[in-house]
Design a protein around this motif. Structure first.
Motif, PDB file in Angstrom:
ATOM      1  N   THR A  24      -3.478   5.999 -49.356  1.00 26.89           N
ATOM      2  CA  THR A  24      -2.715   5.159 -48.429  1.00 26.89           C
ATOM      3  C   THR A  24      -3.464   3.851 -48.201  1.00 26.89           C
ATOM      4  N   ALA A  25      -2.734   2.755 -48.348  1.00 31.38           N
ATOM      5  CA  ALA A  25      -3.323   1.431 -48.121  1.00 31.38           C
ATOM      6  C   ALA A  25      -2.653   0.814 -46.897  1.00 31.38           C
ATOM      7  N   ALA A  26      -3.451   0.090 -46.102  1.00 31.45           N
ATOM      8  CA  ALA A  26      -2.903  -0.573 -44.912  1.00 31.45           C
ATOM      9  C   ALA A  26      -3.737  -1.794 -44.586  1.00 31.45           C
ATOM     10  N   GLY A  27      -3.066  -2.794 -44.036  1.00 33.71           N
ATOM     11  CA  GLY A  27      -3.780  -4.005 -43.633  1.00 33.71           C
ATOM     12  C   GLY A  27      -4.714  -3.746 -42.470  1.00 33.71           C
ATOM     13  N   GLY A  28      -4.282  -2.954 -41.526  1.00 28.04           N
ATOM     14  CA  GLY A  28      -5.104  -2.630 -40.360  1.00 28.04           C
ATOM     15  C   GLY A  28      -5.944  -1.387 -40.602  1.00 28.04           C
ATOM     16  N   VAL A  29      -6.671  -1.001 -39.559  1.00 25.34           N
ATOM     17  CA  VAL A  29      -7.484   0.226 -39.627  1.00 25.34           C
ATOM     18  C   VAL A  29      -6.790   1.292 -38.787  1.00 25.34           C
ATOM     19  N   PHE A  30      -6.484   2.406 -39.416  1.00 22.40           N
ATOM     20  CA  PHE A  30      -5.729   3.453 -38.732  1.00 22.40           C
ATOM     21  C   PHE A  30      -6.451   4.799 -38.706  1.00 22.40           C
ATOM     22  N   SER A  31      -7.579   4.900 -39.412  1.00 23.82           N
ATOM     23  CA  SER A  31      -8.274   6.190 -39.451  1.00 23.82           C
ATOM     24  C   SER A  31      -8.949   6.493 -38.121  1.00 23.82           C
TER      25      SER A  31
ATOM     26  N   GLU B  10      -0.421  -6.315 -57.273  1.00 22.64           N
ATOM     27  CA  GLU B  10      -1.404  -6.490 -56.186  1.00 22.64           C
ATOM     28  C   GLU B  10      -1.563  -5.237 -55.330  1.00 22.64           C
ATOM     29  N   GLY B  11      -0.717  -4.287 -55.521  1.00 23.15           N
ATOM     30  CA  GLY B  11      -0.726  -3.088 -54.682  1.00 23.15           C
ATOM     31  C   GLY B  11      -2.028  -2.305 -54.820  1.00 23.15           C
ATOM     32  N   LEU B  12      -2.735  -2.179 -53.717  1.00 22.43           N
ATOM     33  CA  LEU B  12      -4.018  -1.452 -53.762  1.00 22.43           C
ATOM     34  C   LEU B  12      -3.794   0.056 -53.852  1.00 22.43           C
ATOM     35  N   SER B  13      -2.735   0.533 -53.229  1.00 29.35           N
ATOM     36  CA  SER B  13      -2.452   1.973 -53.342  1.00 29.35           C
ATOM     37  C   SER B  13      -2.140   2.313 -54.801  1.00 29.35           C
ATOM     38  N   THR B  14      -1.413   1.418 -55.460  1.00 27.76           N
ATOM     39  CA  THR B  14      -1.093   1.640 -56.885  1.00 27.76           C
ATOM     40  C   THR B  14      -2.368   1.609 -57.718  1.00 27.76           C
TER      41      THR B  14
ATOM     42  N   SER C 163       4.395   3.432 -55.242  1.00 29.83           N
ATOM     43  CA  SER C 163       5.511   2.967 -54.412  1.00 29.83           C
ATOM     44  C   SER C 163       5.259   1.645 -53.700  1.00 29.83           C
ATOM     45  N   SER C 164       4.195   0.941 -54.079  1.00 26.37           N
ATOM     46  CA  SER C 164       3.921  -0.337 -53.407  1.00 26.37           C
ATOM     47  C   SER C 164       4.883  -1.411 -53.887  1.00 26.37           C
ATOM     48  N   PRO C 165       5.584  -2.076 -52.963  1.00 31.26           N
ATOM     49  CA  PRO C 165       6.477  -3.162 -53.381  1.00 31.26           C
ATOM     50  C   PRO C 165       5.719  -4.435 -53.732  1.00 31.26           C
ATOM     51  N   ARG C 166       4.381  -4.400 -53.686  1.00 32.32           N
ATOM     52  CA  ARG C 166       3.601  -5.619 -53.950  1.00 32.32           C
ATOM     53  C   ARG C 166       3.215  -5.756 -55.423  1.00 32.32           C
ATOM     54  N   GLY C 167       3.828  -4.963 -56.255  1.00 33.43           N
ATOM     55  CA  GLY C 167       3.608  -5.100 -57.690  1.00 33.43           C
ATOM     56  C   GLY C 167       2.155  -4.904 -58.058  1.00 33.43           C
TER      57      GLY C 167
ATOM     58  N   SER D 276       0.693   4.992 -51.627  1.00 36.86           N
ATOM     59  CA  SER D 276       1.598   4.485 -50.584  1.00 36.86           C
ATOM     60  C   SER D 276       0.957   3.311 -49.864  1.00 36.86           C
ATOM     61  N   GLY D 277       1.664   2.192 -49.824  1.00 34.71           N
ATOM     62  CA  GLY D 277       1.195   1.032 -49.074  1.00 34.71           C
ATOM     63  C   GLY D 277       1.982   0.926 -47.773  1.00 34.71           C
ATOM     64  N   MET D 278       1.270   0.660 -46.692  1.00 33.16           N
ATOM     65  CA  MET D 278       1.957   0.621 -45.392  1.00 33.16           C
ATOM     66  C   MET D 278       2.890  -0.585 -45.277  1.00 33.16           C
ATOM     67  N   ILE D 279       4.129  -0.317 -44.920  1.00 39.00           N
ATOM     68  CA  ILE D 279       5.113  -1.364 -44.636  1.00 39.00           C
ATOM     69  C   ILE D 279       5.671  -1.078 -43.246  1.00 39.00           C
ATOM     70  N   ASN D 280       5.414  -1.988 -42.325  1.00 37.10           N
ATOM     71  CA  ASN D 280       5.888  -1.801 -40.950  1.00 37.10           C
ATOM     72  C   ASN D 280       5.540  -0.421 -40.401  1.00 37.10           C
ATOM     73  N   PHE D 281       4.281  -0.097 -40.540  1.00 38.52           N
ATOM     74  CA  PHE D 281       3.658   1.100 -39.964  1.00 38.52           C
ATOM     75  C   PHE D 281       3.998   2.422 -40.645  1.00 38.52           C
ATOM     76  N   GLY D 282       4.841   2.381 -41.639  1.00 37.11           N
ATOM     77  CA  GLY D 282       5.163   3.621 -42.354  1.00 37.11           C
ATOM     78  C   GLY D 282       5.078   3.384 -43.848  1.00 37.11           C
TER      79      GLY D 282
HETATM   80  C1  LIG Z   1       6.257  -6.389 -45.668  1.00 38.18           C
HETATM   81  C2  LIG Z   1       4.885  -5.932 -45.278  1.00 38.18           C
HETATM   82  C3  LIG Z   1       4.733  -5.188 -44.120  1.00 38.18           C
HETATM   83  C4  LIG Z   1       3.458  -4.754 -43.739  1.00 38.18           C
HETATM   84  N1  LIG Z   1       3.323  -4.007 -42.606  1.00 38.18           N
HETATM   85  C5  LIG Z   1       2.092  -3.635 -42.196  1.00 38.18           C
HETATM   86  C6  LIG Z   1       1.918  -2.886 -41.005  1.00 38.18           C
HETATM   87  O1  LIG Z   1       2.859  -2.527 -40.313  1.00 38.18           O
HETATM   88  N2  LIG Z   1       0.658  -2.570 -40.640  1.00 38.18           N
HETATM   89  C7  LIG Z   1      -0.428  -2.902 -41.385  1.00 38.18           C
HETATM   90  O2  LIG Z   1      -1.541  -2.550 -41.010  1.00 38.18           O
HETATM   91  N3  LIG Z   1      -0.295  -3.580 -42.549  1.00 38.18           N
HETATM   92  C8  LIG Z   1       0.937  -3.951 -42.955  1.00 38.18           C
HETATM   93  N4  LIG Z   1       1.085  -4.669 -44.117  1.00 38.18           N
HETATM   94  C9  LIG Z   1      -0.086  -4.887 -44.958  1.00 38.18           C
HETATM   95  C10 LIG Z   1      -0.120  -3.821 -46.044  1.00 38.18           C
HETATM   96  O3  LIG Z   1      -0.117  -2.526 -45.474  1.00 38.18           O
HETATM   97  C11 LIG Z   1      -1.322  -3.984 -46.948  1.00 38.18           C
HETATM   98  O4  LIG Z   1      -1.167  -5.187 -47.676  1.00 38.18           O
HETATM   99  C12 LIG Z   1      -1.499  -2.806 -47.887  1.00 38.18           C
HETATM  100  O5  LIG Z   1      -2.555  -3.073 -48.767  1.00 38.18           O
HETATM  101  C13 LIG Z   1      -0.196  -2.524 -48.634  1.00 38.18           C
HETATM  102  O6  LIG Z   1      -0.386  -1.528 -49.588  1.00 38.18           O
HETATM  103  P1  LIG Z   1      -0.435  -1.912 -51.146  1.00 38.18           P
HETATM  104  O7  LIG Z   1      -1.686  -2.743 -51.316  1.00 38.18           O
HETATM  105  O8  LIG Z   1      -0.499  -0.613 -51.838  1.00 38.18           O
HETATM  106  O9  LIG Z   1       0.802  -2.700 -51.426  1.00 38.18           O
HETATM  107  C14 LIG Z   1       2.336  -5.091 -44.532  1.00 38.18           C
HETATM  108  C15 LIG Z   1       2.514  -5.812 -45.707  1.00 38.18           C
HETATM  109  C16 LIG Z   1       3.772  -6.226 -46.078  1.00 38.18           C
HETATM  110  C17 LIG Z   1       3.929  -7.001 -47.370  1.00 38.18           C
END
Ligand SMILES: Cc1cc2nc3c(=O)[nH]c(=O)nc-3n(C[C@H](O)[C@H](O)[C@H](O)COP(=O)(O)O)c2cc1C
Length: 206
Positions: free
Chosen positions: A139-146, A15-19, A9-13, A93-99
């Protein structure tokens, strides 16, 4: 024979790490356990936001549904059938705006269906109906949430665990890819840590 369902479900194609890691787990499990692997990519073919046709169609008798309602309910049925047929579900699942992404939210909105995937006991307690399945949740996220200051804002992993549990999917193993936004070194370390988790998951499953 094991039926594996991979939901990405990663919209990053690409590049999606969750994918990437969910796919590694699903393909690794297929090699180890044999069986079939079905992929549902929610970004290539996103379920629509649920709307009146689905809500109304769900409670209407099948023969009374309008064509629009039948189409909306038909999609939900197809998505539910895929989950029902699976022994193992790997969810990315990749985090987008905290969910989770809205694509993944829309998938849950279709499969969380009273009388089909959950019900209530005589005492009014919710009961998930999709039992006996194993779930790997990446679950992938830019920040650290664990852990740490941001743990309170993880509306992804905890929320997804709750939704899965609500429909009976309680045996959930989580792989976290986190802390990728703090520069290339941190991203490399996050990916290496995820690789270790994926290897452990696959070794355990073998
Ligand atoms: C539109 C957008 C919103 C994002 N929102 C958050 C966020 O709220 N918190 C965060 O820690 N990372 C955020 N990120 C970073 C992503 O969570 C991070 O790139 C993660 O690897 C996404 O998962 P994916 O690699 O499976 O796509 C955001 C990235 C994008 C593109």
């Amino acid at each position: 024979m094991t039926s594996i369902l991979l939901v990405t479900s990663s919209p990053r194609g690409p590049e999606g790490l969750s994918t990437r890691f969910a796919t590694e787990i699903a393909e690794g499990l297929k090699v180890r356990l044999g069986g079939t692997l079905l992929t549902r990519d929610l970004t290539v073919n996103p379920p629509p936001h649920i709307a009146q046709a689905y809500i109304g169609g769900r409670v209407a008798a099948p023969e009374a549904r309008t064509p629009e309602q039948a189409k909306a309910v038909g999609l939900a049925q197809e998505l539910v059938d895929e989950v029902k047929a699976a022994d193992v579900i790997v969810l990315g699942s990749g985090m987008i705006n905290f969910g989770p992404s809205s694509q993944l939210k829309a998938w849950f909105d279709h499969i969380t269906w009273p009388g089909v995937t959950f019900g209530y006991s005589a005492a009014g307690k919710p009961q998930g109906l999709l039992t006996g399945k194993k779930v790997y949740l990446v679950t992938a996220a830019g920040g650290v949430f664990s852990e740490g200051d941001w743990a309170a804002f993880d509306f992804q992993t905890g929320y997804l665990r709750h939704l899965l549990g609500f429909i009976g999917l309680t045996d959930v193993e989580v792989v976290r890819v986190e802390g990728t936004v703090f520069g290339p070194e941190a991203a490399k370390a996050a990916i290496a840590a995820a690789e270790v988790q994926v290897r452990a998951v696959l070794e355990q499953a073998a």
